[in-house]
Design a protein around this motif. Structure first.
Motif, PDB file in Angstrom:
ATOM      1  N   ARG A  89     128.316 -30.897  41.764  1.00 17.31           N
ATOM      2  CA  ARG A  89     129.720 -31.202  41.508  1.00 17.31           C
ATOM      3  C   ARG A  89     130.436 -31.455  42.825  1.00 17.31           C
ATOM      4  O   ARG A  89     130.142 -30.814  43.841  1.00 17.31           O
ATOM      5  CB  ARG A  89     130.404 -30.063  40.747  1.00 17.31           C
TER       6      ARG A  89
ATOM      7  N   CYS B 217     127.233 -34.947  39.129  1.00 16.04           N
ATOM      8  CA  CYS B 217     125.991 -35.723  39.189  1.00 16.04           C
ATOM      9  C   CYS B 217     125.205 -35.466  37.906  1.00 16.04           C
ATOM     10  O   CYS B 217     124.911 -34.319  37.572  1.00 16.04           O
ATOM     11  CB  CYS B 217     125.164 -35.302  40.404  1.00 16.04           C
ATOM     12  N   HIS B 218     124.861 -36.530  37.184  1.00 13.76           N
ATOM     13  CA  HIS B 218     124.165 -36.378  35.910  1.00 13.76           C
ATOM     14  C   HIS B 218     122.668 -36.109  36.091  1.00 13.76           C
ATOM     15  O   HIS B 218     121.976 -35.797  35.119  1.00 13.76           O
ATOM     16  CB  HIS B 218     124.373 -37.627  35.056  1.00 13.76           C
ATOM     17  N   SER B 219     122.199 -36.208  37.333  1.00 21.10           N
ATOM     18  CA  SER B 219     120.774 -35.977  37.582  1.00 21.10           C
ATOM     19  C   SER B 219     120.454 -34.525  37.912  1.00 21.10           C
ATOM     20  O   SER B 219     119.371 -34.033  37.604  1.00 21.10           O
ATOM     21  CB  SER B 219     120.282 -36.876  38.728  1.00 21.10           C
TER      22      SER B 219
END
Length: 234
Positions: free
Chosen positions: A186, A180-182
């Motif tokens: 994982r 998750c890039h926010s």
């Protein structure tokens, strides 16, 4: 010399195909005859290529000779490894012409495109289930048969789907390739990551037409809608 000269003197009687030698023509003819001379020793699967049988047999044996250089993932065939490596490279070469979705494989793109329609052509013979793809139907059918054809190469575990096996394999490898890039969360699978993003960051993708409620899953929205309709199916 014919293979170098480009000459193709051997013609197919059923189509316009021409071959440079008798062997290539004989191999091509299986397209028309449907001949699948190579059989799996474990199930009814048959193929016109010995290499396909070798790859398929690893579904039963759990052998995974192809290793990823970036993580602990191992694959039963080279093609599967190449597809997996796109997780690390971010490559998604197959684009949907209806929305911005891009897929790592042509198969995933075909499956995705069916989400733009309500067409469900594949019916279960044991219940009322209908699937958008034959793969969806096969996966569902195993709920009735109890068949678990995907074997773990590290223990005796067997799964009813490749997705369940992949999830299990993480207990051995610890691999969680979806990030998750926010927040850095994982996940073992893309589905779990997608659910996380909707629950934690964006809210549900399925909106109620009667109120402001949003659900993470289609089934969740269906259950909620019954609070408006009063339907009690159980």
């Amino acid at each position: 010399m014919k293979s170098h000269s480009g000459e193709k003197p051997f013609a197919c009687d059923s189509c316009d195909y021409r071959a440079p030698n008798k062997y290539s023509l004989k191999y091509h003819m299986r397209v028309h005859t449907g001949e699948k001379r190579y059989a799996c020793d474990y199930c009814d699967y048959r193929s016109d290529k010995r290499s396909n049988i070798n790859d398929h047999t690893r579904v039963h044996t759990g052998e995974r000779p192809y290793a990823c250089d970036s993580c602990n993932f191992r694959a039963a065939n080279l093609r599967r490894l190449q597809i997996h490596e796109r997780i690390h490279t971010g490559e998604r070469p197959y684009a949907c012409d209806v929305c911005d979705y891009k897929a790592r494989t042509a198969f995933c793109l075909r499956s995705h495109k069916k989400t733009h329609t309500d067409e469900k052509l594949y019916s279960c013979v044991s219940c009322n289930y209908k699937g958008r793809t034959r793969g969806d139907l096969n996966k569902h059918a195993r709920r009735h048969t109890g068949e678990k054809m995907y074997a773990c190469g590290s223990c005796d575990f067997k799964a009813g789907s490749s997705g369940h096996l992949k999830y299990h394999m993480a207990t051995h490898t610890g691999e969680k390739p979806y990030v998750c890039h926010s927040c850095g969360f994982r996940s073992v699978t893309k589905t779990v990551l997608k659910m996380h993003i909707m629950r934690t960051h964006t809210g549900g993708a399925y909106a109620c037409s009667e109120c402001d409620f949003r659900a993470v899953t289609r089934s969740g929205l269906r259950d909620h809608t019954r609070t408006h309709t009063g339907e009690k199916p159980y």
